[in-house]
Scaffold this motif. Sequence first.
Motif, PDB file in Angstrom:
ATOM      1  N   LEU A 421       0.229   6.714  -7.628  1.00 57.14           N
ATOM      2  CA  LEU A 421       1.315   6.676  -6.656  1.00 57.14           C
ATOM      3  C   LEU A 421       1.009   7.527  -5.427  1.00 57.14           C
ATOM      4  O   LEU A 421       1.351   7.159  -4.299  1.00 57.14           O
ATOM      5  N   ARG A 422       0.336   8.666  -5.643  1.00 58.01           N
ATOM      6  CA  ARG A 422       0.075   9.573  -4.518  1.00 58.01           C
ATOM      7  C   ARG A 422      -1.168   9.190  -3.714  1.00 58.01           C
ATOM      8  O   ARG A 422      -1.191   9.373  -2.498  1.00 58.01           O
ATOM      9  N   ALA A 455       6.892  10.908  -6.508  1.00 61.68           N
ATOM     10  CA  ALA A 455       6.113  10.307  -7.590  1.00 61.68           C
ATOM     11  C   ALA A 455       6.718  10.654  -8.945  1.00 61.68           C
ATOM     12  O   ALA A 455       6.835   9.796  -9.832  1.00 61.68           O
TER      13      ALA A 455
END
Length: 477
Positions: A421-422, A455
Amino acid sequence: MHAYPCFPAIVCAGALALAAPSMAGSDPYDESAMELHPTPAKLSGERHTGPYVSGSALSVGAALGPLDPARDKTIRIDVSHKIIEIAPGVPYSAWTFGNQVPGPTLRARVGDRIHFSMTNRSDEVAPGAVSFAAPMMHSMDFHAAMVSPQDKYRSIAPGQTISFDFTPNYPGVFMYHCGTPMILEHIASGMYGAVVVEPRRGYPTKVDREYVVIQSEFYTKPDTQGHQFGGAPLNVLDSERVKSKAPTYTVFNGRYNGMVEHPLPAKPGERVRLFVLNVGPSNTSSFHVVGTIFDRVWLDGNPDNQLRGMQTVLLGSSSSAIVEFRIPEKGKYIMVDHHFANASQGAIGLIDASGGTSESDLEHHNIPATPMPSDPDAAQGKLVFEGKCIACHSVGGGDKVGPDLFGVTRRRSDDWLGRWLRSPEAMLKSDQAAQAMLAKFKLPMPDQGLSDGDAKRLIGYFHWFDRQAAPIETMGH
């Protein structure tokens, strides 16, 4: 089939007689056949109170209506201020043409006479609408017209009406917008639309589908007065962001991922014609459709400006193109600004030639819509998902542009999900699971700029959903 090479002989002869001498064997850009001396504009205090849009030559939405054969076209596009939703849960204080963003599309032909009227109704609130913006001066600037700007494009006050005629002398896909200073802020607030002008003899090719795709930028910030709409904070124009060319959203047809929510229908084997316009107001577009090649590209929408076999079309602010292509086989074809920073802000859409709902779309159809989670982090994660992810992913609704995220917490560890996600771009360089997803779905996941907290909240929401859906999954399979 959409093609307008000519009408029956009796209609064609009459139409050409009205428009100009026969163009057979002559220069289509001969100025002697052009209208270069329109009558002066008329300004009045008569307020129009009927529909904000009228005229059979106007189309609303992405699907472009057929050419109205009448050589004289009367249209009305009034100005209004209203709250629109530019993304799920993101209300925005817009200034509009025709009470919508973008404004309606005008379709005409070289030599047609356009009778245009506009009332500035920014001091009204449309039935069923809400506005917090103050009334102000507005105007209309048609890029398709050759007229005196001081006469035709003058700013009018709330309650005033302006009317003028113009004749398109060149074929193309042209922008229209408010020309009142600051023009930058008026366009960024939603005051733009498209004019499609066909050649006198129509287009040289035949197609099965025609759609208008208008790319634009929104520059938003929360309203400093704390207004809310539909339970969400109201967003207004951020004057500093707009001057520094740092949009918060870049969209097709006025909505973040709107053409993913509502794909453009087509069928395998069909030819599709897109009228693509980048209104900016400040950034460029690299328009691309995944899975096909642009057979023909007519820059600025003029068939004389033809390119063949193009993968991507670069469009500056107020630039346009007509692109045509074949749908090779069953599938969902992704329209995207290949400047992926813009795609991550919402410049993405689908042409759906899948032939209806696929088995993967039906896989979890028995999972009901979920309520807002009671856990605060999961609830925040749901909001992040609906604002950032919902255009490309579902949770329990089947694969979309990207994979269905139902059961993702059982397929991936929290550590893997957090890293993905990051930093999806970094993961794609070395992680086999990430590379396998790219091979399947073709489009790389853009970096959404998620914080560690975002996240974590998203992962919390995925865990919450998987716990909620687990009993249904067991029963259904």
